[in-house]
Motif scaffolding. Sequence first.
Motif, mmCIF file in Angstrom:
data_model
loop_
_atom_site.group_PDB
_atom_site.id
_atom_site.type_symbol
_atom_site.label_atom_id
_atom_site.label_comp_id
_atom_site.label_asym_id
_atom_site.label_seq_id
_atom_site.Cartn_x
_atom_site.Cartn_y
_atom_site.Cartn_z
ATOM 1 N N ALA A 627 0.835 -1.207 0.000
ATOM 2 C CA ALA A 627 0.000 0.000 0.000
ATOM 3 C C ALA A 627 0.866 1.252 0.000
ATOM 4 C CB ALA A 627 -0.932 -0.020 1.203
ATOM 5 N N ALA A 628 1.958 1.236 0.800
ATOM 6 C CA ALA A 628 2.833 2.412 0.872
ATOM 7 C C ALA A 628 3.547 2.649 -0.456
ATOM 8 C CB ALA A 628 3.843 2.227 1.997
ATOM 9 N N VAL A 629 4.071 1.589 -1.046
ATOM 10 C CA VAL A 629 4.788 1.734 -2.323
ATOM 11 C C VAL A 629 3.813 2.168 -3.420
ATOM 12 C CG1 VAL A 629 6.070 0.487 -4.096
ATOM 13 C CG2 VAL A 629 6.583 0.095 -1.671
ATOM 14 N N LEU A 668 6.694 11.625 0.638
ATOM 15 C CA LEU A 668 7.438 11.376 1.891
ATOM 16 C C LEU A 668 6.543 10.709 2.937
ATOM 17 C CD1 LEU A 668 9.536 14.660 2.224
ATOM 18 C CD2 LEU A 668 10.344 12.393 1.532
ATOM 19 N N CYS A 669 5.274 11.118 2.970
ATOM 20 C CA CYS A 669 4.337 10.501 3.939
ATOM 21 C C CYS A 669 4.153 9.022 3.641
ATOM 22 C CB CYS A 669 2.990 11.217 3.868
ATOM 23 S SG CYS A 669 2.998 12.875 4.561
ATOM 24 N N PHE A 670 3.995 8.692 2.337
ATOM 25 C CA PHE A 670 3.865 7.270 1.991
ATOM 26 C C PHE A 670 5.124 6.492 2.343
ATOM 27 C CE2 PHE A 670 0.456 8.697 -1.020
ATOM 28 C CZ PHE A 670 -0.543 7.852 -0.547
ATOM 29 N N LEU A 671 6.263 7.075 2.012
ATOM 30 C CA LEU A 671 7.514 6.353 2.243
ATOM 31 C C LEU A 671 7.900 6.263 3.715
ATOM 32 C CD1 LEU A 671 9.650 7.730 -0.746
ATOM 33 C CD2 LEU A 671 8.494 5.514 -0.557
ATOM 34 N N CYS A 672 7.500 7.254 4.517
ATOM 35 C CA CYS A 672 7.878 7.200 5.956
ATOM 36 C C CYS A 672 7.206 6.036 6.677
ATOM 37 C CB CYS A 672 7.562 8.534 6.629
ATOM 38 S SG CYS A 672 5.823 8.758 7.050
ATOM 39 N N SER A 673 6.086 5.551 6.113
ATOM 40 C CA SER A 673 5.432 4.401 6.757
ATOM 41 C C SER A 673 6.293 3.146 6.677
ATOM 42 C CB SER A 673 4.072 4.148 6.105
ATOM 43 O OG SER A 673 4.230 3.828 4.732
#
Length: 884
Positions: A627-629, A668-673
């Motif tokens: 989901a994050a990627v 950045l929000c997606f990747l910080c997860s």
Amino acid sequence: MSRKVASVSWFPLLLTLWPSSALSLLLLSIVGRLMGLEVVEAIVCSRWGAPLNKSLSQDGDVIIGGLFNLYYRPSAVEQSFTKRPHYEPCTGLDLELLKYIYAMAYAVEEINRNSTLLPGVKLGYRILDSCARYPWALQVALSLVGGDTQSCNFTASVPHSEQPGETAGGQPVPLLIGPGTSTTTIILSRILGPLSVPVISYLASCPCLSDRLKFHNVFRTIPSDIYQARAMAQLAIRFHWTWMGAVIVNNDYGRLAVQAFQEETQGKGVCLEFIETVRRETIVSDARRTALTIQASTARVILIFCWYTEAKKIFLELAKIHVTDRQFLASEAWSTSDDLLQDLAISEVASGVLGVAIRSSTIPGFESYLKSLHPIRRPDDEFLREFWEMEFECSPGATQEQASLAPCSGTESLEGVQNHFTDTSQLRVTYNVYLAVYAAAHALHSVLSCPDRDSSSRNNSSTCSSPKHIKPIELLQHLNKVNVTTPHGDMFYFQGADIPAKYDLVNWQNTPKGSLKLVLIGRVDGSDLHLNESAIQWSTGSNQVPVSVCSESCPPGTRMAERKGEPLCCFDCIPCAEGEISNKTGSHHCERCSSEFWSNVDQTVCIPRQLDFLSFNETLGITLTTAAVSGATMTTAVFVVFLYYRQTPMVRANNSELSFLLLLSLKLCFLCSLVFIGRPSVWACRFQQAAFGISFVLCVSCLLVKTLVVLAVFRSARPGAEALMKWFGPGQQRGSVCLFTSIQIIICAIWLSLSPPVPQRDLGFKGSKVTLECAMVSVVGFSLVLGYIGLLACTCLLLAFLARKLPDNFNEAKLITFSMLIFCAVWVAFVPAYVSSPGKYVVAVEIFAILASSYGLLLCIFAPKCFIILLRPEKNTKKHLMAR
């Protein structure tokens, strides 16, 4: 003469007042003996009847007495002091018991040949038979202590000896060897105790005789029954027989033995399913009842404390009902009985008996001594004469007219005779008699040992005892200190009344002839049990130890749970709870594992807990990573679209620079997860919260500035508000975003420098795994980060809500309003979910909140724009956007 006359006046009155019983007559006998009243003695002998006059004696400087039961006692004889006794004649000479008296005679002859023991003193003996009758035993004992040569032929004259108790009839004995039963020993101790006459019994094993306060003059060369009961208890514990039955004779022998057995096994998991009692008087019905009880019992091991006659009756009844699968434990009273071993009728039932026996030993030279006995060389030996007549059916030393049997030829010999009398392979009670004589001899030696015995000095004579005038009390004192070493190196000593407990452990095994044989399989020395288990033949006919339990032992991983209303040996097996183990068979309790460990699947061992964290390899981790990627990819795709169409009105509206910055912050929000997934480390714990807080503040700051720009544009359209836009130019917009983000950076810097999150094992969650997580050491710091994001989000939502109805055809404030509603809803729901989630799911909840809010912002703000740019290019015009 005056004493005889006086007796006539008061004695008839005394007889009428005195209770008519054997004990009463005994007391009268003592009174008469002390007062010299021949009338009393005559009446006593008349009421009791006369014992047999046969005896075996040898003169000496010191005479010791022997009291034995040499003849069979008829079973119907009433042995009670509470009724008027009726006695049948004693008939049938017991060859095993006959061997006892010759062991005493042999020991005396051996001592007299010993130059170091009783030097210069010849030891003699006087042996009488009591036929196992209490009154006769008392009468014979009194005659020996009083010095009468015949057991019921008291002299009528007043003694002139200076020594109390010595009469003209014979030399009194200072010590008695015997008797052969505990009851008779107790009675003799009560009577002879005030006179301090020592009694050394070879067969009285009652535990009560160990009481030195009550029986201070009793010694014995057989251990107390307490010790054989303890040995049986050790066997039961060793072979894990927790469910047993007991058959006891209804007297002190049986009751005290089973009591000692229960005391020894208390708290060790051994229970008695039943205790059956038998009596000699009612043995037929008792044996039948006992056999039925054993048959109905679930216990496979039966303890029997009784005489061999009672044991035989029980075995015969068991044979009738074909009970052959029980393992019996035998007491020493019947464990070596030849009468039982040779009986083919009970061999199948009694096979495999495991018993405690009196320690067997050897007496060198004794067999030769027995076989050398001959009535011609011992013309005064009436016992030997009777045995000779039984064995050879002839009368030794008598003419045809004098005897009922034919005269012996004189060539008869015991050399080739094989019977109980000549068998010296296993001397048990016989050896006890032998030891008793040596104990007496050593005590006499100690009493008579005196320096300068041959001196005629008065001083010496006043302090030294004479063989003819030995005081029983002196002998009693020296017996307490005796430490005997026989010529063959055997040593023993008295511990109070007892000697150290030594037993043989025997096993009844089958023979080709069908009978049973006695096999030595171990020994007992005090509290130590030495057993050769491989030599045992059990009742099952194999080397497999019989199992006798009420409930099978609980396997590891379970515990014992008592059944209500049933003995402790009957229980159920309950599995241990999770986190608890039992690593041995038969555990009463389950042990809880320490905090770092957990029980395995079988609850048998504590194993280290597995580290549990949100991993990239598990389903949940893979789903969140995907989901994050995907979110980051979608954000990149939108960024590319906007970059490609950057000159179009849709992109340029509302400051395209902020749109690109917003897309970058969403990525950045997606990747910080992704930083939250994987094994927590010191730097991962610090970076994940900082990345999360700064990324979202950057994202929300862009939206807030966008909203402010929208409001400023429409406000500036009013008259007099042209100067408002100079505060919201591109530079001011970038500066505002940097300012809002810088505040979050400062908060994170202070938080991470003072009290940062650290990796920690969460042991509070009960289970087989330990959760490795980033613990919030400072809740205040985390709350400030979330609170600041929430403040910006709420401000943005409020401003966007106010600008939602501005007259543009494409008003971005509406999109921001919807996105911030989703953002705030997600994070409001996040707080209770975060607090209540266990283990690694705390991290999963936070990642879900990050992704949900990021997707909400991405889709709500950029999806409509991308739709127009890509699918409705005709609407991507300035005219359309500015239309109302």
